[in-house]
Write a protein that holds these residues in place. Structure first.
Motif, short mmCIF file in Angstrom:
data_model
loop_
_atom_site.label_atom_id
_atom_site.label_comp_id
_atom_site.label_asym_id
_atom_site.label_seq_id
_atom_site.Cartn_x
_atom_site.Cartn_y
_atom_site.Cartn_z
N LEU A 90 -7.11 -1.30 -5.59
CA LEU A 90 -7.55 -1.36 -4.19
C LEU A 90 -7.59 -2.78 -3.63
CD1 LEU A 90 -10.50 1.14 -4.64
CD2 LEU A 90 -8.31 1.62 -3.52
N ARG A 107 0.83 -1.21 0.00
CA ARG A 107 0.00 0.00 0.00
C ARG A 107 0.86 1.25 0.00
NH1 ARG A 107 -2.94 -3.14 3.66
NH2 ARG A 107 -5.06 -3.55 2.97
N ASN A 108 0.36 2.27 -0.69
CA ASN A 108 0.99 3.59 -0.63
C ASN A 108 0.24 4.44 0.41
OD1 ASN A 108 -1.38 4.52 -1.89
ND2 ASN A 108 -0.43 4.59 -3.90
N ASP A 109 0.52 5.74 0.44
CA ASP A 109 -0.11 6.63 1.42
C ASP A 109 -1.60 6.87 1.15
OD1 ASP A 109 0.68 8.01 -0.92
OD2 ASP A 109 0.68 9.92 0.15
N LYS A 110 -2.10 6.42 -0.01
CA LYS A 110 -3.51 6.57 -0.34
C LYS A 110 -4.28 5.25 -0.17
CE LYS A 110 -1.82 9.93 -3.51
NZ LYS A 110 -0.48 9.72 -2.99
N ALA A 111 -3.58 4.24 0.38
CA ALA A 111 -4.15 2.91 0.63
C ALA A 111 -4.44 2.14 -0.65
CB ALA A 111 -5.40 2.99 1.53
N THR A 112 -3.79 2.52 -1.76
CA THR A 112 -3.89 1.77 -3.00
C THR A 112 -2.55 1.06 -3.24
OG1 THR A 112 -3.14 3.63 -4.37
CG2 THR A 112 -5.53 3.42 -3.98
N ALA A 131 -6.79 3.13 -10.11
CA ALA A 131 -6.16 2.83 -8.82
C ALA A 131 -6.49 1.39 -8.42
CB ALA A 131 -6.65 3.80 -7.75
#
Length: 133
Positions: free
Chosen positions: A84, A34-39, A82
């Motif tokens: 998820l 995960r990145n900082d955007k939760a993707t 993106a």
């Protein structure tokens, strides 16, 4: 092709699902990527896209007894959506590998990553070389 010798695989959770003459299929989990955007981090996706193309090219080269020196020469990647969820990555040849005037072989591959709903989240085109001594 010793996948265990490629250290990022274990760190990223990349797993080989299956490989045959037509395709190589890998998986990439959301957990740990995960990145900082939760993707799913684009760098993790890129790693598995390159690896899937390399693996299919290497399997083909081994079958043809061309050795094990396979390298990526050039690539393009797009991220249309993106990601998820966990990803399924499929690599396929665009056309049969061909011998170049240099004696090296060229393999063009298309690799797609799809999410759990089957939606395309990244698409990669790789230009690989099978290097001859």
């Amino acid at each position: 092709m010793n996948l265990g010798a490629i250290e990022p695989l274990a760190h990223l959770g990349i797993e080989l699902v299956h490989c045959n003459a037509a395709e190589a299929v890998f998986s990439l989990p959301l957990d740990g990527n995960r990145n900082d955007k939760a993707t799913v981090f684009a760098g993790s996706q890129y790693s598995v896209l390159v690896l899937a193309g390399w693996y299919l090219t290497s399997a083909w080269a081994a079958e043809q007894q061309l050795g094990d020196k396979v390298a990526i020469k050039d690539s393009q990647v797009q991220y249309p959506k993106a990601a998820l969820t966990d990803l399924r990555i499929v690599a396929r040849f665009v056309s049969p590998p061909e011998c170049r005037p240099s004696g090296h072989w060229r393999a063009l591959l298309s690799v797609e990553a799809r999410d759990a709903q089957g939606e395309l989240v990244s698409q990669f085109t790789g230009d690989y070389r099978i290097l001859q001594a």
